[in-house]
Design a protein around this motif. Structure first.
Motif, PDB file in Angstrom:
ATOM      1  N   GLN A 255       0.824  -1.208   0.000  1.00 18.13           N
ATOM      2  CA  GLN A 255       0.000   0.000   0.000  1.00 18.13           C
ATOM      3  C   GLN A 255       0.859   1.259   0.000  1.00 18.13           C
ATOM      4  OE1 GLN A 255      -3.143  -1.059  -1.033  1.00 18.13           O
ATOM      5  NE2 GLN A 255      -3.837   0.559   0.302  1.00 18.13           N
ATOM      6  N   GLY A 256       1.946   1.232   0.763  1.00 21.38           N
ATOM      7  CA  GLY A 256       2.828   2.395   0.810  1.00 21.38           C
ATOM      8  C   GLY A 256       3.372   2.748  -0.560  1.00 21.38           C
ATOM      9  N   LYS A 257       3.722   1.736  -1.346  1.00 28.94           N
ATOM     10  CA  LYS A 257       4.233   1.990  -2.697  1.00 28.94           C
ATOM     11  C   LYS A 257       3.143   2.561  -3.593  1.00 28.94           C
ATOM     12  CE  LYS A 257       7.801  -1.608  -2.528  1.00 28.94           C
ATOM     13  NZ  LYS A 257       8.256  -2.915  -3.045  1.00 28.94           N
ATOM     14  N   VAL A 258       1.929   2.041  -3.451  1.00 30.29           N
ATOM     15  CA  VAL A 258       0.810   2.544  -4.256  1.00 30.29           C
ATOM     16  C   VAL A 258       0.561   4.017  -3.959  1.00 30.29           C
ATOM     17  CG1 VAL A 258      -1.688   2.394  -4.594  1.00 30.29           C
ATOM     18  CG2 VAL A 258      -0.310   0.303  -4.535  1.00 30.29           C
ATOM     19  N   PHE A 259       0.494   4.372  -2.683  1.00 32.23           N
ATOM     20  CA  PHE A 259       0.224   5.761  -2.321  1.00 32.23           C
ATOM     21  C   PHE A 259       1.388   6.675  -2.689  1.00 32.23           C
ATOM     22  CE2 PHE A 259      -2.649   3.762   1.026  1.00 32.23           C
ATOM     23  CZ  PHE A 259      -3.777   3.940   0.249  1.00 32.23           C
ATOM     24  N   GLY A 260       2.593   6.136  -2.696  1.00 31.67           N
ATOM     25  CA  GLY A 260       3.734   6.922  -3.147  1.00 31.67           C
ATOM     26  C   GLY A 260       3.613   7.308  -4.614  1.00 31.67           C
ATOM     27  N   GLU A 261       3.010   6.426  -5.414  1.00 32.15           N
ATOM     28  CA  GLU A 261       2.787   6.742  -6.826  1.00 32.15           C
ATOM     29  C   GLU A 261       1.788   7.875  -6.976  1.00 32.15           C
ATOM     30  OE1 GLU A 261       3.555   2.141  -8.372  1.00 32.15           O
ATOM     31  OE2 GLU A 261       1.524   2.874  -8.020  1.00 32.15           O
ATOM     32  N   ASP A 262       0.774   7.900  -6.119  1.00 27.98           N
ATOM     33  CA  ASP A 262      -0.200   9.002  -6.150  1.00 27.98           C
ATOM     34  C   ASP A 262       0.470  10.333  -5.840  1.00 27.98           C
ATOM     35  OD1 ASP A 262      -2.739   7.820  -6.743  1.00 27.98           O
ATOM     36  OD2 ASP A 262      -2.709   6.875  -4.774  1.00 27.98           O
ATOM     37  N   ARG A 263       1.392  10.327  -4.888  1.00 29.24           N
ATOM     38  CA  ARG A 263       2.000  11.572  -4.419  1.00 29.24           C
ATOM     39  C   ARG A 263       2.657  12.348  -5.564  1.00 29.24           C
ATOM     40  NH1 ARG A 263       6.102  11.497   0.589  1.00 29.24           N
ATOM     41  NH2 ARG A 263       7.093   9.900  -0.713  1.00 29.24           N
ATOM     42  N   GLU A 264       3.462  11.669  -6.376  1.00 26.57           N
ATOM     43  CA  GLU A 264       4.142  12.383  -7.462  1.00 26.57           C
ATOM     44  C   GLU A 264       3.138  12.994  -8.431  1.00 26.57           C
ATOM     45  OE1 GLU A 264       7.433  11.716 -11.023  1.00 26.57           O
ATOM     46  OE2 GLU A 264       6.721   9.990  -9.870  1.00 26.57           O
ATOM     47  N   MET A 265       2.104  12.238  -8.791  1.00 27.56           N
ATOM     48  CA  MET A 265       1.115  12.741  -9.741  1.00 27.56           C
ATOM     49  C   MET A 265       0.384  13.961  -9.170  1.00 27.56           C
ATOM     50  SD  MET A 265      -0.250  12.460 -12.714  1.00 27.56           S
ATOM     51  CE  MET A 265       0.194  10.815 -13.295  1.00 27.56           C
ATOM     52  N   LEU A 266      -0.034  13.892  -7.916  1.00 31.08           N
ATOM     53  CA  LEU A 266      -0.801  14.980  -7.322  1.00 31.08           C
ATOM     54  C   LEU A 266       0.039  16.246  -7.146  1.00 31.08           C
ATOM     55  CD1 LEU A 266      -2.779  12.921  -4.665  1.00 31.08           C
ATOM     56  CD2 LEU A 266      -3.736  14.071  -6.657  1.00 31.08           C
ATOM     57  N   GLU A 267       1.297  16.084  -6.760  1.00 29.17           N
ATOM     58  CA  GLU A 267       2.135  17.265  -6.570  1.00 29.17           C
ATOM     59  C   GLU A 267       2.437  17.949  -7.893  1.00 29.17           C
ATOM     60  OE1 GLU A 267       4.371  16.099  -2.374  1.00 29.17           O
ATOM     61  OE2 GLU A 267       5.493  15.939  -4.260  1.00 29.17           O
ATOM     62  N   ARG A 268       2.620  17.165  -8.946  1.00 31.41           N
ATOM     63  CA  ARG A 268       2.849  17.761 -10.255  1.00 31.41           C
ATOM     64  C   ARG A 268       1.564  18.401 -10.779  1.00 31.41           C
ATOM     65  NH1 ARG A 268       7.443  15.547 -12.772  1.00 31.41           N
ATOM     66  NH2 ARG A 268       7.007  16.983 -14.490  1.00 31.41           N
ATOM     67  N   GLN A 269       0.439  17.815 -10.467  1.00 32.56           N
ATOM     68  CA  GLN A 269      -0.858  18.407 -10.829  1.00 32.56           C
ATOM     69  C   GLN A 269      -1.016  19.766 -10.158  1.00 32.56           C
ATOM     70  OE1 GLN A 269      -4.193  16.233  -9.298  1.00 32.56           O
ATOM     71  NE2 GLN A 269      -5.715  17.387 -10.456  1.00 32.56           N
ATOM     72  N   GLN A 270      -0.676  19.840  -8.876  1.00 36.63           N
ATOM     73  CA  GLN A 270      -0.783  21.107  -8.148  1.00 36.63           C
ATOM     74  C   GLN A 270       0.103  22.176  -8.767  1.00 36.63           C
ATOM     75  OE1 GLN A 270      -2.691  22.024  -4.924  1.00 36.63           O
ATOM     76  NE2 GLN A 270      -2.279  23.725  -6.306  1.00 36.63           N
ATOM     77  N   GLU A 271       1.304  21.808  -9.180  1.00 36.76           N
ATOM     78  CA  GLU A 271       2.204  22.762  -9.827  1.00 36.76           C
ATOM     79  C   GLU A 271       1.574  23.338 -11.084  1.00 36.76           C
ATOM     80  OE1 GLU A 271       5.897  20.805 -10.559  1.00 36.76           O
ATOM     81  OE2 GLU A 271       6.338  20.465  -8.427  1.00 36.76           O
ATOM     82  N   ASN A 272       0.951  22.487 -11.884  1.00 34.43           N
ATOM     83  CA  ASN A 272       0.303  22.952 -13.102  1.00 34.43           C
ATOM     84  C   ASN A 272      -0.858  23.893 -12.808  1.00 34.43           C
ATOM     85  OD1 ASN A 272       1.894  21.814 -15.078  1.00 34.43           O
ATOM     86  ND2 ASN A 272       0.573  20.030 -15.414  1.00 34.43           N
ATOM     87  N   LEU A 273      -1.660  23.541 -11.804  1.00 37.64           N
ATOM     88  CA  LEU A 273      -2.815  24.369 -11.467  1.00 37.64           C
ATOM     89  C   LEU A 273      -2.398  25.741 -10.942  1.00 37.64           C
ATOM     90  CD1 LEU A 273      -5.107  21.694  -9.780  1.00 37.64           C
ATOM     91  CD2 LEU A 273      -5.287  22.638 -12.091  1.00 37.64           C
ATOM     92  N   LEU A 274      -1.315  25.807 -10.187  1.00 30.86           N
ATOM     93  CA  LEU A 274      -0.826  27.093  -9.700  1.00 30.86           C
ATOM     94  C   LEU A 274      -0.250  27.933 -10.842  1.00 30.86           C
ATOM     95  CD1 LEU A 274       0.919  26.008  -6.364  1.00 30.86           C
ATOM     96  CD2 LEU A 274      -1.229  27.272  -6.613  1.00 30.86           C
ATOM     97  N   LYS A 275       0.335  27.265 -11.808  1.00 33.43           N
ATOM     98  CA  LYS A 275       0.926  27.970 -12.942  1.00 33.43           C
ATOM     99  C   LYS A 275      -0.132  28.494 -13.898  1.00 33.43           C
ATOM    100  CE  LYS A 275       4.516  27.448 -16.484  1.00 33.43           C
ATOM    101  NZ  LYS A 275       5.509  26.501 -17.085  1.00 33.43           N
ATOM    102  N   HIS A 276      -1.280  27.807 -13.961  1.00 32.96           N
ATOM    103  CA  HIS A 276      -2.332  28.189 -14.907  1.00 32.96           C
ATOM    104  C   HIS A 276      -3.672  28.338 -14.187  1.00 32.96           C
ATOM    105  CE1 HIS A 276       0.384  27.420 -18.271  1.00 32.96           C
ATOM    106  NE2 HIS A 276       0.693  26.275 -17.699  1.00 32.96           N
ATOM    107  N   PRO A 277      -3.796  29.312 -13.288  1.00 29.91           N
ATOM    108  CA  PRO A 277      -5.039  29.451 -12.522  1.00 29.91           C
ATOM    109  C   PRO A 277      -6.238  29.857 -13.377  1.00 29.91           C
ATOM    110  CG  PRO A 277      -3.613  31.342 -12.154  1.00 29.91           C
ATOM    111  CD  PRO A 277      -2.797  30.351 -12.924  1.00 29.91           C
TER     112      PRO A 277
END
Length: 343
Positions: A291-313
């Protein structure tokens, strides 16, 4: 951005076993520690003497001692003593209601007068010897609502988690969403499919064959302020799916307690509770690692998503039928936020 009049998981008990812990929750910087008789307490992380963080101090005789000049604070936020000084007239600092239950320490960052213990979610699995739990904590650099969106739409498993829990049948199975009061429920059922790697491991863990067709289910439950519990599992095909006898399936509850830190960061308490072979510690450790590995995969995707949303509000995001669970969950959150605003 986040309701404050609610119970959030602040930390796990082991995080305050030896010393105070500084943590920001819903914009409130607080220090968590064990006071008199080991009771969990939470104060504003601010010494009234010189503004030092109390989380850098220590506990003595149930009082929190500032690590800068030795000012002692009571669990009610009142100053108690300081070497060679008169300090009892100092103004109080904030104290936060705390409950330790279900293996977590919960805090109420809003109005203390509204901190009703009855509003704490009931977790029957956490009180039963027939269940085992293993989990952990991740610090995620994104809006907590993006994590809610992620957990209420598991379509992403096919792509983000292709090597563990993902499979093409997730894309193909229809999703239903319903709202019951403040609870949002999304459901997906897949019949006569091949179990993905993680669930093959779980089948073996329950002494079931991993090379037979299975029926798989995912039922996501959002409850405010930001809790998502997901019924997941596989059963040997034709045995009843989620309602199959215990000896024909491997089922679990994915536990997700999402605690906002700021508008773009949160604490993610993750884990899995299961009711098969609850006393098998090796199985618990194996599932926790997976489970820890699965949730670690989510983390990278979500943090990169947040970067995009902040860059293009200015960009408006598209909404599809698979987003219904996240959309309805946000509507519940919005209602809570509106109720907290001054009239």
């Amino acid at each position: 951005m986040y309701p404050k009049n609610a119970w959030y998981v602040a930390c796990m008990p082991e995080e305050i076993a030896d010393k105070p812990l500084g943590r920001q929750i819903c914009g409130e910087k607080m220090v968590l520690y064990r006071g008199v008789e080991g009771a969990a307490k939470a104060l504003e992380d601010f010494c009234p003497h010189r503004g030092a963080p109390l989380s850098l101090g220590f506990v003595r005789d149930g009082n929190l001692v500032c690590g800068y000049h030795g000012l002692e604070m009571g669990c009610d936020g009142k100053t108690v003593a300081m070497p060679g000084q008169r300090v009892r007239g100092f103004p109080c600092i904030k104290s936060f209601p705390v409950i330790e239950r279900y293996g977590f320490i919960w805090v109420w960052p809003g109005d203390p007068a509204q901190a009703d213990p009855a509003k704490l979610p009931h977790l029957a699995w956490a009180e039963s010897p027939d269940w085992a739990y293993g989990g952990g904590l991740y610090y995620i650099k994104c809006d907590y609502r993006l994590m809610v969106d992620n957990l209420m739409d598991l379509t992403h498993e096919t792509y983000v988690h292709a090597s563990s829990i993902g499979q093409k049948e997730i894309d193909e199975a229809p999703v239903t969403t319903r709202v019951e009061g403040d609870e949002v429920i999304t459901s997906r059922h897949m019949e006569n499919i091949t179990a993905p790697p993680f669930w093959k491991m779980a089948l073996r863990g329950n002494d079931l064959p991993d090379d037979q067709a299975v029926d798989r289910w995912q039922v996501c439950h959002f409850t405010p302020p930001s809790h998502v519990l997901i019924e997941v599992g596989v059963a040997l095909a034709g045995k009843g799916g989620i309602d199959a006898p215990q000896n024909e399936k491997a089922g679990s509850i994915v536990v997700d307690f999402i605690t906002p830190e700021t508008e773009t960061t949160h604490w993610y308490f993750w884990g899995m509770a299961r009711n098969f072979k609850p006393h098998d510690k090796e199985l618990t450790a194996s599932i926790r690692e997976g489970q820890g590995k699965v949730f670690g995969e989510d983390r990278e995707m979500l943090e990169r998503q947040q970067e995009n949303l902040l860059k293009h509000p200015e960009r408006k995001l598209l909404m599809l039928n698979i987003d219904a669970g996240g959309v309805q969950s946000r509507r519940v959150i919005d209602r809570l936020l509106a109720a907290e605003r001054p009239a």
